[in-house]
Design a protein around this motif. Structure first.
Motif, short mmCIF file in Angstrom:
data_model
loop_
_atom_site.label_atom_id
_atom_site.label_comp_id
_atom_site.label_asym_id
_atom_site.label_seq_id
_atom_site.Cartn_x
_atom_site.Cartn_y
_atom_site.Cartn_z
N LYS A 84 0.85 -1.18 0.00
CA LYS A 84 0.00 0.00 0.00
C LYS A 84 0.89 1.23 0.00
O LYS A 84 1.61 1.49 0.96
CB LYS A 84 -0.91 -0.02 1.23
CG LYS A 84 -2.06 0.95 1.15
CD LYS A 84 -3.08 0.68 2.24
CE LYS A 84 -4.29 1.58 2.07
NZ LYS A 84 -5.34 1.30 3.09
N SER A 86 -0.18 4.48 -0.50
CA SER A 86 -0.87 5.56 0.20
C SER A 86 -2.30 5.12 0.44
O SER A 86 -2.68 3.99 0.12
CB SER A 86 -0.83 6.86 -0.63
OG SER A 86 -1.64 6.72 -1.78
N SER A 87 -3.12 6.01 0.95
CA SER A 87 -4.51 5.67 1.19
C SER A 87 -5.28 5.49 -0.12
O SER A 87 -6.37 4.93 -0.13
CB SER A 87 -5.18 6.75 2.03
OG SER A 87 -5.14 8.00 1.36
#
Length: 199
Positions: A84, A86-87
């Protein structure tokens, strides 16, 4: 329990342990039985592997599929890294060994394939489950190599772009979706029938 016109009647069985050995490891067994298709998956996910927000996923998979153009049976063993960034963005990369038996009116053949699945996702959608605005891009690349004679390489590319826009205080949302796919490398007649793109 389900019924579809494509696969006929079917049943889905799923079992999951989300805290294996008390270390938040996720063990999943999934079995889908349809009149024309069978899928069994056993996967183990190790969270935060080496880095935070990075997962290591082991997968064993059996897949049997019967349709008008072809019938295929495959056994797969994969290891994947899910990162992941970033969001709103994440990447996948992995290795897969696959034994694929394909039968069609064109050709009956058994393939032994080495694949490198790569995937990138990015989204500006305002909600994951019920988006009303924003854009999402999902790109997959799968370099593949048939390593038993006759050997040949090919790469499958598939990109999907989605866009959401809403009207009347979000009471009406229009979702637009476009997909572009192509295969480069080997000739069409060499590429396994189940790996081809169908309209």
């Amino acid at each position: 329990v389900s019924y579809t016109r494509t696969f006929g009647p079917g049943v889905l069985l799923e079992w999951e342990n989300r805290n294996l050995c008390g270390e938040a490891k996720r063990l999943l067994f999934k079995n889908e039985l349809w009149w024309k298709s069978r899928l069994s998956i056993l996967s183990l996910t190790q969270p935060h592997f080496k880095k935070f927000n990075q997962n290591l996923i082991w997968v064993l998979e059996y897949n049997h599929f019967s349709t008008v153009p072809y019938t295929s049976t495959s056994q797969n063993a994969s290891v994947l890294i899910e990162r992941k960034l970033s969001s709103r963005s994440e990447v996948y990369a992995g290795l897969r060994l696959q034994r694929l038996v394909s039968k069609s009116s064109e050709l009956d053949r058994t393939y032994f394939l080495f694949k490198v699945p790569l995937q990138f996702k990015i989204s500006s959608a305002n909600n994951l489950l019920d988006p009303t605005s924003g854009t999402a891009l999902n790109t997959k690349l799968t370099p593949s190599f048939q390593f038993v004679f006759p050997s040949f390489p090919y790469t499958i590319h598939l990109s999907t772009l989605s866009h959401y826009c809403s009207f009347f205080d979000n009471r009406l949302t229009i979702a637009l979706k476009g997909t572009l796919g192509n295969i480069i490398g080997a000739s069409r007649h060499d590429i396994p029938t189940p790996d081809r793109l169908y309209g």
